[in-house]
Write an enzyme that holds these catalytic residues in place. Structure first.
Site, PDB file in Angstrom:
ATOM      1  N   ASP A  53      -4.525 -12.556   4.495  1.00  0.00           N
ATOM      2  CA  ASP A  53      -3.551 -12.940   5.538  1.00  0.00           C
ATOM      3  C   ASP A  53      -3.875 -12.542   6.937  1.00  0.00           C
ATOM      4  O   ASP A  53      -4.784 -11.934   7.212  1.00  0.00           O
ATOM      5  CB  ASP A  53      -2.034 -12.564   5.258  1.00  0.00           C
ATOM      6  N   TYR A 111      -7.418  -2.771  -3.187  1.00  0.00           N
ATOM      7  CA  TYR A 111      -6.487  -2.713  -1.724  1.00  0.00           C
ATOM      8  C   TYR A 111      -6.269  -1.318  -1.516  1.00  0.00           C
ATOM      9  O   TYR A 111      -5.618  -0.648  -2.376  1.00  0.00           O
ATOM     10  CB  TYR A 111      -5.567  -3.570  -1.861  1.00  0.00           C
TER      11      TYR A 111
END
Lengths: 261, 261
Positions: A53, A111
């Site tokens: 994103d 992540y």
């Protein structure tokens, strides 16, 4: 034609996410522009392990593309970096089997989410860590993190804006690392749904700030409703840290995370 | 009218330096725009302790302006921050005597210069530290730094592009702080000439990398020629860290730096 796998690092603050879009600066757009210059072509497609994103950073994101050029592996990074803007860097390149696929062949991803907890966040950190000022109960978040580990249906903890039907994923390790002025949470999993890490983080922050008890997690998962979980934490705290294509490399990473806990 | 002194922090990477220019984004330009909105005026002037070059960062830079508004000191930061872009932040504000001047009243300034020495600099650091890869001889630079301390004519160690005639300045302390992956050099001085810190750094790097011996410094100063010194190090490693208006505050800072050596 040879298939090349490259690893890229990028500062997400100057991009509207990874995926190419008309009239917006994206990582894929810049990468394909550099590749098209190298190949003296109108355009040159590449395929990433996934999208990120707006504001999300890449640390070792894999991308594959096909090329007729006979450049040695070790020369590719410099060749591409000379054509790329300074917020994207190619870290390495290797020729892979023609059947290799950067998205379909992943066995796991890692992540990292960075949180600054000091009262004030300096302007220098504004694009590189989320800011949640105040005392956070690290032990409560560690307890909640344990409930997140394992194989679950993550419908509650991902965005409903997706065509993906199967929302069962496995989190191998969720590890909290304390820093001066804040903490990082590292998530290693089989795969991640749309905005899953940011919603996991929004939920952990609810626990850390004392709004919710750590054992709220099983009930949230059970509900299978996005509204049951916490808010979506901002994109700029998020780093796609690594993507694995072999079980050995993934297991070694999970082991390192377990030892750090 | 009241005279207000504010302290600002800014990420220099998005600015063409501090000083206002037509058709370029500058810190002063953004600050005066915010002040003019607050004062419902076409423009509203402010005066800084000095300028910074393109890419240079501000940590506690003082700026003064006059205002008829009766806002309490503690409310000014929030009021201005709500009108400023997110790469500038007002840290604090206080009413000062009408005769106070942010530039003329300084008794000393502190600059920090950050150097990354790892083979590769990540994209995340590209705007926040200079990159000089390789082993640096910290002790040699500490020795050279000692030669820089004191009162000297800094003609050799500043840019000739200036109208300033008197180039005698005093460096109270030049302190090297080692970091993982690099080091910082902190300079506390009575005042600094145009590009002086960047040229001091280019010269120290020459010593650290073994090109020049530490005792080259007295000869460089002696020459009173810009060409005698090292190159101008890049602006993005430089931080204007503090500016002092009382001898007590300056002395306390110099003492802290001496203790860190």
């Amino acid at each position: 034609m040879r298939r090349m796998l490259i690893r890229i690092e990028y500062d997400g603050s100057g991009f509207n996410g990874y995926q190419k879009q008309p009239n917006a600066r994206t990582v894929q757009g810049e990468l394909e522009r550099a590749l098209s210059v190298m190949h003296k072509a109108e355009s040159w497609p590449c395929t990433s392990s996934g999208r990120t994103d707006t504001g999300v950073h890449g640390v070792r994101q894999p991308v594959h593309f096909d090329s007729p050029l006979t450049i040695p592996d070790e020369r590719w990074p410099m060749a591409l970096n000379s054509l790329l803007p300074d917020d994207i860097q190619v870290l390495g390149a290797m020729e892979v089997d023609a059947s290799f696929h950067a998205r379909y062949d992943t066995v796991g991803k890692v992540y990292r989410y960075r949180v600054d907890t000091a009262k004030r966040q300096t302007v220098f950190r504004r694009s590189f860590a989320a800011h949640f000022p105040g005392n956070m109960d690290i032990e409560a978040m560690r307890e909640a993190a344990k409930h997140l580990e394992g194989t679950h249906d993550f419908t509650s903890l991902s965005s409903p804006k997706t065509d993906v039907k199967d929302k069962v994923r496995t989190l191998f390790a969720v590890s909290l690392e304390e820093r001066e002025d804040g903490f990082d949470v590292v998530f290693a999993g089989s795969g991640f749904l749309y905005q899953m890490v940011r919603i996991l983080m929004g939920t952990l922050i609810k626990v850390g700030s004392g709004d919710w008890p750590p054992d709220v997690i099983p009930a949230i998962i059970e509900k299978q409703e996005r509204q049951a979980a916490g808010p979506t934490a901002p994109g700029h705290g998020l780093y796609l840290e690594d993507v694995f294509y072999t079980k050995e490399a993934l297991d070694a990473c999970v082991k390192r995370l377990e030892e750090k806990k």
